[in-house]
Write a protein that holds these residues in place. Structure first.
Motif, PDB file in Angstrom:
ATOM      1  N   LEU A 171      13.913 -29.663 -12.254  1.00  0.00           N
ATOM      2  CA  LEU A 171      13.138 -29.031 -11.194  1.00  0.00           C
ATOM      3  C   LEU A 171      13.638 -27.620 -10.917  1.00  0.00           C
ATOM      4  O   LEU A 171      12.853 -26.703 -10.666  1.00  0.00           O
ATOM      5  CB  LEU A 171      13.217 -29.870  -9.919  1.00  0.00           C
ATOM      6  CG  LEU A 171      12.417 -31.176  -9.911  1.00  0.00           C
ATOM      7  CD1 LEU A 171      12.669 -31.946  -8.619  1.00  0.00           C
ATOM      8  CD2 LEU A 171      10.929 -30.901 -10.064  1.00  0.00           C
ATOM      9  N   THR A 172      14.947 -27.446 -10.969  1.00  0.00           N
ATOM     10  CA  THR A 172      15.518 -26.124 -10.740  1.00  0.00           C
ATOM     11  C   THR A 172      15.060 -25.145 -11.809  1.00  0.00           C
ATOM     12  O   THR A 172      14.673 -24.004 -11.522  1.00  0.00           O
ATOM     13  CB  THR A 172      17.056 -26.202 -10.720  1.00  0.00           C
ATOM     14  OG1 THR A 172      17.468 -27.127  -9.705  1.00  0.00           O
ATOM     15  CG2 THR A 172      17.654 -24.842 -10.442  1.00  0.00           C
ATOM     16  N   LEU A 173      15.089 -25.571 -13.081  1.00  0.00           N
ATOM     17  CA  LEU A 173      14.635 -24.717 -14.176  1.00  0.00           C
ATOM     18  C   LEU A 173      13.157 -24.381 -14.037  1.00  0.00           C
ATOM     19  O   LEU A 173      12.728 -23.244 -14.274  1.00  0.00           O
ATOM     20  CB  LEU A 173      14.906 -25.407 -15.516  1.00  0.00           C
ATOM     21  CG  LEU A 173      16.379 -25.565 -15.900  1.00  0.00           C
ATOM     22  CD1 LEU A 173      16.515 -26.393 -17.170  1.00  0.00           C
ATOM     23  CD2 LEU A 173      17.043 -24.198 -16.084  1.00  0.00           C
ATOM     24  N   THR A 174      12.355 -25.417 -13.634  1.00  0.00           N
ATOM     25  CA  THR A 174      10.930 -25.182 -13.430  1.00  0.00           C
ATOM     26  C   THR A 174      10.709 -24.164 -12.323  1.00  0.00           C
ATOM     27  O   THR A 174       9.865 -23.268 -12.429  1.00  0.00           O
ATOM     28  CB  THR A 174      10.223 -26.504 -13.067  1.00  0.00           C
ATOM     29  OG1 THR A 174      10.418 -27.427 -14.131  1.00  0.00           O
ATOM     30  CG2 THR A 174       8.738 -26.294 -12.855  1.00  0.00           C
ATOM     31  N   SER A 175      11.487 -24.312 -11.245  1.00  0.00           N
ATOM     32  CA  SER A 175      11.341 -23.397 -10.118  1.00  0.00           C
ATOM     33  C   SER A 175      11.638 -21.964 -10.528  1.00  0.00           C
ATOM     34  O   SER A 175      10.998 -21.024 -10.072  1.00  0.00           O
ATOM     35  CB  SER A 175      12.270 -23.817  -8.978  1.00  0.00           C
ATOM     36  OG  SER A 175      11.953 -25.115  -8.528  1.00  0.00           O
ATOM     37  N   ARG A 176      12.634 -21.781 -11.411  1.00  0.00           N
ATOM     38  CA  ARG A 176      12.982 -20.421 -11.844  1.00  0.00           C
ATOM     39  C   ARG A 176      11.897 -19.817 -12.717  1.00  0.00           C
ATOM     40  O   ARG A 176      11.687 -18.618 -12.750  1.00  0.00           O
ATOM     41  CB  ARG A 176      14.310 -20.458 -12.590  1.00  0.00           C
ATOM     42  CG  ARG A 176      15.509 -20.728 -11.677  1.00  0.00           C
ATOM     43  CD  ARG A 176      16.800 -20.879 -12.465  1.00  0.00           C
ATOM     44  NE  ARG A 176      17.948 -21.133 -11.581  1.00  0.00           N
ATOM     45  CZ  ARG A 176      19.143 -21.473 -12.005  1.00  0.00           C
ATOM     46  NH1 ARG A 176      19.371 -21.617 -13.315  1.00  0.00           N
ATOM     47  NH2 ARG A 176      20.111 -21.683 -11.143  1.00  0.00           N
ATOM     48  N   ALA A 177      11.185 -20.691 -13.459  1.00  0.00           N
ATOM     49  CA  ALA A 177      10.136 -20.204 -14.361  1.00  0.00           C
ATOM     50  C   ALA A 177       8.847 -19.920 -13.608  1.00  0.00           C
ATOM     51  O   ALA A 177       8.016 -19.150 -14.066  1.00  0.00           O
ATOM     52  CB  ALA A 177       9.878 -21.223 -15.467  1.00  0.00           C
ATOM     53  N   GLN A 178       8.642 -20.569 -12.456  1.00  0.00           N
ATOM     54  CA  GLN A 178       7.434 -20.399 -11.689  1.00  0.00           C
ATOM     55  C   GLN A 178       7.761 -19.799 -10.330  1.00  0.00           C
ATOM     56  O   GLN A 178       8.838 -19.999  -9.786  1.00  0.00           O
ATOM     57  CB  GLN A 178       6.725 -21.741 -11.489  1.00  0.00           C
ATOM     58  CG  GLN A 178       6.261 -22.395 -12.783  1.00  0.00           C
ATOM     59  CD  GLN A 178       5.676 -23.769 -12.507  1.00  0.00           C
ATOM     60  OE1 GLN A 178       6.386 -24.753 -12.421  1.00  0.00           O
ATOM     61  NE2 GLN A 178       4.367 -23.822 -12.355  1.00  0.00           N
ATOM     62  N   THR A 179       6.801 -19.065  -9.771  1.00  0.00           N
ATOM     63  CA  THR A 179       6.983 -18.518  -8.436  1.00  0.00           C
ATOM     64  C   THR A 179       6.789 -19.611  -7.413  1.00  0.00           C
ATOM     65  O   THR A 179       5.782 -20.314  -7.413  1.00  0.00           O
ATOM     66  CB  THR A 179       5.980 -17.389  -8.185  1.00  0.00           C
ATOM     67  OG1 THR A 179       6.140 -16.393  -9.198  1.00  0.00           O
ATOM     68  CG2 THR A 179       6.213 -16.768  -6.818  1.00  0.00           C
ATOM     69  N   LEU A 180       7.754 -19.786  -6.534  1.00  0.00           N
ATOM     70  CA  LEU A 180       7.706 -20.821  -5.518  1.00  0.00           C
ATOM     71  C   LEU A 180       7.065 -20.315  -4.239  1.00  0.00           C
ATOM     72  O   LEU A 180       7.220 -19.145  -3.858  1.00  0.00           O
ATOM     73  CB  LEU A 180       9.105 -21.302  -5.183  1.00  0.00           C
ATOM     74  CG  LEU A 180       9.831 -22.183  -6.184  1.00  0.00           C
ATOM     75  CD1 LEU A 180      11.305 -22.276  -5.806  1.00  0.00           C
ATOM     76  CD2 LEU A 180       9.208 -23.568  -6.221  1.00  0.00           C
ATOM     77  N   THR A 181       6.345 -21.202  -3.569  1.00  0.00           N
ATOM     78  CA  THR A 181       5.960 -20.991  -2.187  1.00  0.00           C
ATOM     79  C   THR A 181       6.976 -21.733  -1.334  1.00  0.00           C
ATOM     80  O   THR A 181       7.265 -22.903  -1.586  1.00  0.00           O
ATOM     81  CB  THR A 181       4.546 -21.534  -1.912  1.00  0.00           C
ATOM     82  OG1 THR A 181       3.615 -20.857  -2.757  1.00  0.00           O
ATOM     83  CG2 THR A 181       4.166 -21.332  -0.460  1.00  0.00           C
TER      84      THR A 181
END
Length: 595
Positions: free
Chosen positions: A9-19
């Protein structure tokens, strides 16, 4: 070292812009929450921020924006941004630098399956009623941090993915809005089932022994429902949680979500837990399959900005309602006699309702945006035109189950629901009414399916319940044969009688021209000052007798001639003289997959 799931999830969050959301409850005593949402990496255009108008599992409009105030927006440097209002539900924010921090205060004081409630007992959050969101950014993952009141021993329960401390994750806006949260000092129980965790967060005063006993009944329901569908769905994060809030400040309700359900009850603090809302627990967990995954195409995608209309609610909600009580019987929470006798309620409601002359079950389903906790101030005539798709579908589910059990090949509704699960639920392929019909044709033959749908789904005929019940050793007949009736209930207060709703079409009162605004003074010459119940008067008469009713309308007194009818109420009872074959078929029906 981070666990693999959190690492991914952390890696995904870094690859995508979080709200990123944040909520705090400093002024909980006055039912307020302070909320902020931060958007980054925005396109160079106006940001459209909205409050939802609908909520998952509800089909009517709910104007959540009315409880939002103190709105402000700033850029990455903290500079205030211009906000305009194109409509009551939306804030347009311009002039940003690619970052917008949107902040507001929310007033929340209704704890149920749709709205939110914040006070010093809990923060009960239904997400559409709580959190604003931005158009065109619904695909972005979401992180939310709950600033819980540690002084109140609050804990967090939700189907959202836990990241760390009080921060949780949703893969997109839809999952976020479908993930209610109960923050309170609650009891927590769990049990591993098929490698997945079933949890219960219970916010109510109760002893550990009471909670253990209650949870054992919840799990009995879970196991019986798994038997119906054949397997527990693959839960998104390997967990399902019952969010139960039984507090006097809550309002009775239940609402299903993808990996959770929220069940509320206004139980007094000193009332024993016992079986509080256990029927609602049963109903909502069926939705884990039927609605959440076996899902009508008419609800895909769910629209958070407009009312959601579906012609399949007789199946999605109604068949779920049929299993609600049946599962309680199979789980040993209701006796065979209690279940059988309880069927009369829905049968009476549907069988004797004039609404079947106006709408079939599909069309009744279309009425949901007008009745599903919808608000209106003008009177309606639903006493004569609307039958709840919950009850209508429930009695049709009963009829289909008993009808299938009369066919060759050991057919039953459980196996049909397994087939619906395999065809539409497990692969998550949305269905239509025609898909249900074609699946039934595959299971029970085209002639059977066409006949059932043409008579009972696309038309408003009623199945032959007397014959169907007889096949399982149950008697179905009039509860009070020969009893005189006016066809519409009358409430008496201070010697004045008032109809408890609109006059029922075709009833003696309706045919006599008496309506809900009239004040009834006497019946058959007996003043209502001298009785507490109309039956005290009618007990001296028989169906077909003519009597006079005196009533006042807008200050003028009138007298009407009324011909009494027979009480149309039915009852369902166990037949003590049932054959062994009928008793065996009844056992297979009420006990499920018995050997």
């Amino acid at each position: 070292m981070l666990p693999i799931a959190i690492l991914l999830l952390t890696l995904t969050s870094r690859a995508q812009t979080l709200t990123k959301y944040h909520i705090s409850f400093e002024n909980a005593v006055h039912h307020e929450a302070e909320i902020s949402v931060t958007y980054t990496n925005l396109e160079n255009k106006v940001l459209e921020v909205r409050m939802s108008r609908t909520s998952p599992g509800r089909y009517a409009l709910h104007e959540f924006a009315k409880n939002v105030y103190g709105v402000k927006a700033t850029d990455s440097e903290g500079n205030p941004l211009e906000i305009t209002r194109p409509n009551p539900h939306q804030w347009n924010i311009s002039g940003h630098d690619g970052t917008v921090k949107f902040e507001y205060t929310l007033f929340a004081n209704r704890g149920d399956g749709t709205y939110s409630q914040v006070d010093e007992t809990h923060a009960h959050l239904n997400m559409p009623a709580t959190f604003a969101w931005a158009r065109n950014y619904g695909h972005r993952p979401i992180e939310i941090t709950f600033d819980v009141r540690e002084d109140l021993d609050w804990k967090i329960a939700t189907q959202l993915k836990h990241l760390q401390e009080t921060t949780y994750y949703a893969p997109d806006l839809y999952y976020f809005l479908d993930s209610p949260v109960e923050i309170a000092d609650f009891h927590l129980r769990d049990e591993l089932v098929e490698g997945q965790l079933i949890k219960m967060a219970l916010h109510t005063p109760a002893t550990d022994a009471e909670v253990d006993k209650y949870f054992s009944k919840v799990m009995a329901i879970v196991h019986e429902q798994i038997e119906v569908f054949g397997e527990l769905p693959e839960l998104d994060y390997g967990e399902y949680i019952f969010l139960n809030c039984f507090m006097p400040n809550a309002s009775g309700d239940g609402m299903e979500h993808r990996n959770s359900t929220i069940v509320t009850n206004s139980k007094p603090l000193n009332e024993p837990l016992e079986e509080t809302s256990i029927s609602t627990i049963s109903h909502e967990f069926v939705h884990t399959w039927n609605v959440e995954r076996i899902r009508p195409a008419s609800l895909e995608p769910f629209n958070f900005e407009e009312a959601n209309m579906s012609g399949e609610l007789w199946f999605a909600e109604g068949f779920t309602s049929y299993y609600t009580g049946l599962i309680l019987a199979r789980a040993g929470i209701r006796t065979e006699q209690e279940y059988i006798e309880g069927l009369a309620g829905s049968l009476n409601y549907v069988f004797n309702h004039p609404g079947r002359a106006y709408f079939n079950p599909v069309e009744m389903s279309y009425q949901a945006p007008f009745v599903d906790a919808a608000r209106s101030v003008d009177p309606v005539n639903r006493d004569n035109t609307f039958i709840s798709y919950y009850s209508y579908g429930s009695v049709l589910g009963l009829a289909l189950d008993l009808s299938l059990r009369q066919l060759d090949g050991d057919k039953n509704l459980d196996d049909f629901m397994k087939l619906m699960w395999q065809a539409f639920g497990e692969p998550e392929v949305p269905y239509t009414n025609r898909d249900i019909e074609s699946t039934l044709a595959y299971y029970a033959g085209k002639e059977f399916a066409t006949g059932f749908f043409n008579k009972y789904i696309y038309d408003s005929q009623m199945p032959d319940y007397k014959s169907l019940f007889a096949s399982v050793g149950v008697d179905f007949g009039l509860e009070n044969p020969g009893k005189a009736s006016l066809g519409t209930d009358i409430d008496i207060e201070n010697g004045i009688g008032k109809l408890d709703g609109n006059a029922r079409q075709g009833s003696p009162l309706y045919l006599a021209g008496i309506e809900s605004e009239d004040e009834i003074l006497s019946i058959a010459g007996t003043s209502l000052n001298s009785v507490s119940d109309v039956d005290e008067i009618l007990s001296d008469y028989a169906p077909g007798d003519e009597i006079q009713i005196t009533f006042s309308r807008w200050g003028d007194q009138h007298t009407a001639e009324v011909t009494l009818a027979e009480d149309p109420a039915y009852k369902t009872t166990l037949n003590p003289d049932a054959s062994e074959a009928a008793i065996q078929l009844r056992a297979e029906w009420l006990q499920g997959n018995i050997e």
